[in-house]
Design a protein around this motif. Sequence first.
Motif, short mmCIF file in Angstrom:
data_model
loop_
_atom_site.label_atom_id
_atom_site.label_comp_id
_atom_site.label_asym_id
_atom_site.label_seq_id
_atom_site.Cartn_x
_atom_site.Cartn_y
_atom_site.Cartn_z
N PRO A 60 10.73 10.14 9.94
CA PRO A 60 11.33 10.28 8.61
C PRO A 60 11.86 8.92 8.14
O PRO A 60 12.20 8.07 8.97
N ILE A 61 11.95 8.72 6.85
CA ILE A 61 12.41 7.43 6.31
C ILE A 61 13.76 7.03 6.89
O ILE A 61 13.95 5.88 7.30
N GLY A 114 0.82 -1.21 0.00
CA GLY A 114 0.00 0.00 0.00
C GLY A 114 0.85 1.26 0.00
O GLY A 114 0.52 2.25 0.65
N THR A 115 1.96 1.20 -0.71
CA THR A 115 2.89 2.33 -0.76
C THR A 115 3.28 2.59 -2.20
O THR A 115 2.66 2.08 -3.12
N THR A 116 4.30 3.39 -2.40
CA THR A 116 4.74 3.73 -3.74
C THR A 116 6.07 3.06 -4.06
O THR A 116 6.79 2.63 -3.15
N GLN A 117 6.38 3.00 -5.32
CA GLN A 117 7.67 2.48 -5.73
C GLN A 117 8.78 3.40 -5.23
O GLN A 117 9.87 2.94 -4.89
N GLY A 118 8.49 4.69 -5.15
CA GLY A 118 9.46 5.65 -4.63
C GLY A 118 9.84 5.34 -3.19
O GLY A 118 11.00 5.51 -2.79
N PHE A 119 8.86 4.89 -2.39
CA PHE A 119 9.14 4.52 -1.01
C PHE A 119 10.11 3.34 -0.98
O PHE A 119 11.07 3.34 -0.21
N LEU A 120 9.87 2.34 -1.82
CA LEU A 120 10.77 1.18 -1.87
C LEU A 120 12.17 1.60 -2.32
O LEU A 120 13.16 1.11 -1.78
N ARG A 121 12.24 2.51 -3.28
CA ARG A 121 13.56 3.00 -3.70
C ARG A 121 14.25 3.73 -2.54
O ARG A 121 15.45 3.56 -2.32
N ALA A 122 13.48 4.53 -1.79
CA ALA A 122 14.06 5.31 -0.69
C ALA A 122 14.62 4.42 0.41
O ALA A 122 15.71 4.67 0.91
N ILE A 123 13.90 3.36 0.77
CA ILE A 123 14.44 2.49 1.82
C ILE A 123 15.60 1.65 1.28
O ILE A 123 16.46 1.23 2.03
#
Length: 112
Positions: A75-76, A28-37
């Motif tokens: 924050p991430i 339930g998130t974005t691909q950008g979130f996966l890239r960020a982590i």
Amino acid sequence: MTADDSFGRPDDDDYPAYAMGRAAEMLGTTQGFLRAIGEARLITPLRSAGGHRRYSRYRLRIAARARELVDQGAPIEAACRIIILEDQLEEARSINAEHRHTAESATPTAAA
């Protein structure tokens, strides 16, 4: 050898079964979130032969924990650090328990 060849069956927790889009959808998130982590080095996705990111169930559980912390306002970068510290604490507890068990096994019991 591709990333898919280096692991066992799809029911293996470490099997890179999910493409980035599907992984983001499942969380339930974005691909950008996966890239960020990934950039924060919390998880490192495997790569398919074509260079696409692939995620295992194990990595998705870690990503889900990061999302939970971010949803709570962290924050991430802080969420990633918290998860790394939680993992280190769990490992230390496990090592301590193993040492206690070894010490208890090695201690001779007194004869009655």
